[in-house]
Design a protein around this motif. Structure first.
Motif, mmCIF file in Angstrom:
data_model
loop_
_atom_site.group_PDB
_atom_site.id
_atom_site.type_symbol
_atom_site.label_atom_id
_atom_site.label_comp_id
_atom_site.label_asym_id
_atom_site.label_seq_id
_atom_site.Cartn_x
_atom_site.Cartn_y
_atom_site.Cartn_z
ATOM 1 N N ASP A 10 1.211 -0.742 0.185
ATOM 2 C CA ASP A 10 0.065 0.128 -0.191
ATOM 3 C C ASP A 10 0.852 1.275 0.322
ATOM 4 O O ASP A 10 1.896 0.867 0.762
ATOM 5 N N THR B 289 -2.828 5.494 -2.543
ATOM 6 C CA THR B 289 -4.268 5.894 -1.269
ATOM 7 C C THR B 289 -3.544 7.953 -1.374
ATOM 8 O O THR B 289 -2.203 7.528 -0.696
ATOM 9 N N SER C 219 -4.333 10.596 1.144
ATOM 10 C CA SER C 219 -5.515 10.968 2.392
ATOM 11 C C SER C 219 -5.035 12.299 2.618
ATOM 12 O O SER C 219 -4.207 13.009 2.293
#
Length: 298
Positions: free
Chosen positions: A34, A81, A83
């Motif tokens: 990730d 991702t 964020s």
């Protein structure tokens, strides 16, 4: 041991280098990856229009796209991702939410002030997260397209924290076929006190050496119990440096061409309120090889 690796990136060259090292490690241990970029909330607060906010987020997406290209070059799948929030807190939270086994991050990052300083986000992640943190300096000695960690160092002072990191070292040493060096540094300045003018008795120093060897032997036994095929080298070395055990560890890294250090965040003498133990902190700031830092399990 390492099934899921979280790589935190901030757009700096060092973060990109850390991502490369993190992906290399994931390939070797067959871990999912990730990649997280956190847009600092304070950056968004400084924007005045929706277009400005969009541009800030677009820069974050561009950072992640660059890592996606890097992973594509290695033909390795990753998940990215974007964020928002306080970077260190969000990285730590995300690692916990995703059950990450390791966080890979650059030593300095965008906010670093100099080669020998830790970036503020990196130091806060080391303090806040219970997940082991893989700190990678820019321009480390490991060269080539695929990283190799042929000579690993596990320093130990006999504390439970120091000994618990052994499992992480063994998990990396096996697939890399690493030689594992287990080191205890006898800190003569700490043993004798800063104002000891008469020197230490020979018998006392020998007892310190014996205690150091016992600490080393416990780590060796733990490695051999789980990974008997790993080649292990041991050393007990003394230091008179006022920088203590960290100086001995750094000297050993240089003298033995170590290319990965695996160590505990705190040793025997460190208080819980410290962000990072003094030995670990000095090693992180001094050596130019990756350092994996792990805390004692709760």
């Amino acid at each position: 041991m390492f099934d899921r690796i979280l790589i935190a990136v901030d757009g700096s060259d060092e973060a990109k280098h850390a991502a490369r090292r993190g992906i290399d490690l994931a390939q070797i241990v067959d871990a999912s990856v990730d990649v997280l970029h956190v847009v600092p909330r304070k950056s968004l607060r400084l924007t005045q229009t929706a277009d400005e906010k969009a541009r800030v987020r677009d820069r974050g997406e561009a950072v992640l796209s660059e890592i996606e290209e890097l992973a594509s070059d290695r033909d390795y799948p990753i998940t990215t991702t974007l964020s928002e929030g306080k970077p260190a807190a969000r990285i730590s939270e995300y690692a916990a939410d995703q059950d990450a086994d390791l966080i890979a991050i650059g030593r300095q990052g965008m906010t670093g002030l100099g080669k020998r300083l830790l970036g503020g986000v990196t130091e806060q992640v080391l303090h806040q997260s219970d997940v082991p943190v893989f700190v990678i300096p820019d321009g480390d000695r490991v060269s080539g397209e695929i990283t190799e960690y042929g000579r690993m160092l596990i320093p130990t002072d006999g504390s439970e924290n120091a000994e618990e990191v052994t499992q992480y070292g063994a998990a990396i040493a096996q697939p890399y076929d690493s030689d594992v060096h287990v080191l205890n540094v006898v800190d003569l300045q700490a043993a004798g006190g800063a104002f000891n003018a008469g020197g230490l008795e020979k018998e006392f120093i020998e007892r310190l050496d014996t205690q150091g060897q016992e600490a080393v032997d416990r780590v060796v036994t733990e490695i051999e119990d789980t990974s008997p095929d790993i080649n292990i080298l041991t050393a007990v070395e003394r230091t008179n440096s006022f920088e203590g055990a960290a100086a001995g560890i750094c000297e050993y890294v240089d003298n033995n061409q170590i290319n990965l250090v695996v160590m505990g965040s705190h040793g025997r003498s460190n208080l819980r309120r410290q962000l990072l133990g003094s030995v670990a902190s000095t090693v992180l700031r001094t050596v130019d090889v990756p350092v994996l830092i792990a805390k004692r399990s709760a």
